[in-house]
Design a protein around this motif. Structure first.
Motif, short mmCIF file in Angstrom:
data_model
loop_
_atom_site.label_atom_id
_atom_site.label_comp_id
_atom_site.label_asym_id
_atom_site.label_seq_id
_atom_site.Cartn_x
_atom_site.Cartn_y
_atom_site.Cartn_z
N ILE A 133 -18.65 2.18 -34.69
CA ILE A 133 -18.79 0.99 -33.86
C ILE A 133 -19.74 0.02 -34.55
CG2 ILE A 133 -18.49 2.33 -31.74
CD1 ILE A 133 -21.52 1.86 -31.19
N VAL B 218 -13.29 8.10 -29.89
CA VAL B 218 -12.89 6.70 -29.72
C VAL B 218 -12.53 6.43 -28.26
CG1 VAL B 218 -11.16 4.96 -30.33
CG2 VAL B 218 -12.17 6.40 -32.11
N VAL C 257 -11.15 -3.16 -29.60
CA VAL C 257 -10.73 -2.06 -30.48
C VAL C 257 -9.99 -2.70 -31.64
CG1 VAL C 257 -9.43 0.08 -30.70
CG2 VAL C 257 -10.57 -0.48 -28.53
N ILE D 202 -15.07 -1.37 -31.65
CA ILE D 202 -14.81 0.06 -31.77
C ILE D 202 -13.65 0.20 -32.75
CG2 ILE D 202 -14.11 2.17 -30.57
CD1 ILE D 202 -15.18 0.82 -27.96
N LEU E 217 -15.68 6.22 -26.17
CA LEU E 217 -16.37 4.95 -26.40
C LEU E 217 -15.68 3.81 -25.64
CD1 LEU E 217 -17.07 5.39 -30.21
CD2 LEU E 217 -18.84 5.01 -28.46
N TYR F 60 -16.19 -5.80 -25.46
CA TYR F 60 -15.81 -4.92 -26.56
C TYR F 60 -14.38 -5.20 -26.98
CZ TYR F 60 -12.55 -2.05 -23.92
OH TYR F 60 -11.45 -1.60 -23.22
#
Length: 346
Positions: free
Chosen positions: A314, A273, A289, A259, A276, A287
């Protein structure tokens, strides 16, 4: 959400995409495949004047339109001139380092539909002959293409129908390993396109209606900066699905969905954001960031083009972007699952 995805479909479709030549500006063949697959799945498909595709998925709410984008165009080249030796001088399409294509097989696509094979070389390709072969700077002026035809002069090459302005595509060398790794050129961004179609296949197979109507924008000029500079004006927010960058101080791996909080065009929408991130946590997805320091997306182009949207970015982690790239099926599945969670949330 991941257990509802059709992994085999995603892998089959990404292979079909990766093995179809589509440097920026030469996307007619791959866009026919995009249209065929979208209509096979039962979705409405239209094109923009510059050849981008728009797929519409009706939602429960037609007042708020969620856009999803990915680009099929790739790095490539174009014939700049034909040398008296019969070699081709080329000009790059997209931003890559010349050393990453040295020794690569390629195809020259003529305007009358012929295709010729070749190899990208330096102008001093052999250390047995050229004393400076190892030290020669890898830059455009020092690169050329050797054509796999009986040519010894510019006239011979022109007789084949090859001319200035013909497109050149690079061999993707696609390999999908049994351990889940996918090695290929052009995962940027055919991996993202496969993610979006993995979502579409799930929605159709399970007869799911998204919360908001979706407008899926498949762009054809992203690698040269203006892919989604125009969007259908009804789109309210846009998620670009592109590759997740890896390296330096970034956290992403090939198994993650990345992300992006900020890239070279600035920060992405705070609320999108955050949503997500929260959905990735809720779904138990792998995931990260990250910040992409030298990167722009379809959202970047859309905002610079004056579109009145919110935007987020993403994508599955891709190693060695704009070179010999690699991702993993887990990265594709995590990205698809996050996208599905977003379109099915209020």
């Amino acid at each position: 959400m991941k257990n509802r995805l059709n992994q085999q479909y995603i892998l089959q479709f990404i292979y079909q995409l990766l093995t179809t030549p589509s440097p920026s500006g030469f996307c007619h063949q791959i866009m026919r495949k995009i249209e065929d697959e979208a209509t096979r799945l039962g979705y409405s498909y239209t094109t923009t004047k510059k050849g981008c595709g728009v797929i519409t998925v009706p939602g429960k709410d037609h007042d708020h339109i969620l856009g999803l984008s990915a680009h099929v165009d790739t790095l490539g080249a174009m014939v700049r001139s034909i040398k008296e030796s019969g070699m081709i001088r080329f000009t790059p399409i997209g931003g890559y380092v010349m050393s990453t294509i040295e020794g690569e097989y390629c195809k020259i696509h003529t305007r009358d539909g012929q295709t010729y094979a070749g190899t990208v070389l330096t102008t001093q390709p052999s250390p047995h002959v050229y004393a400076e072969a190892r030290e020669q700077k890898r830059e455009e002026a020092n690169m050329e293409i050797r054509i796999d035809e009986m040519v010894k002069s510019k006239k011979d090459v022109e007789a084949l129908g090859i001319a200035v302005g013909d497109f050149i595509s690079f061999d993707p060398r696609t390999v999908i390993g049994e351990n889940g790794f996918i090695k290929s050129r052009h995962l940027d961004d055919k991996a993202g396109v496969a993610v979006i179609f993995g979502l579409l296949e799930m929605l159709r197979r399970e007869n799911i209606t998204p919360v908001h109507t979706l407008k899926i924008f498949i762009s054809t000029y992203e690698e040269v900066g203006h892919g989604a500079s125009y969007l259908p004006p009804e789109i309210d927010e846009l998620i670009a699905v592109d590759m997740g960058s890896m390296g330096e101080d970034l956290c992403c791996t090939e198994q993650d969905v990345s992300i992006c909080a900020k890239d070279s065009s600035g920060p992405y929408d705070y609320d999108m954001v955050t949503k997500l991130i929260n959905l990735a946590k809720k779904e138990g997805l792998s995931y990260v960031v990250d910040i992409y320091p030298f990167y722009g997306s379809d959202v970047s182009a859309a905002l610079k083009g004056g579109n009145n949207i919110r935007g987020a970015l993403i994508g599955p982690g891709v190693h060695a972007s704009h070179s010999m790239e690699r991702t993993h099926v887990e990265g594709l599945l995590n990205a698809t699952a996050l996208l599905a969670a977003y379109v099915l949330s209020e």
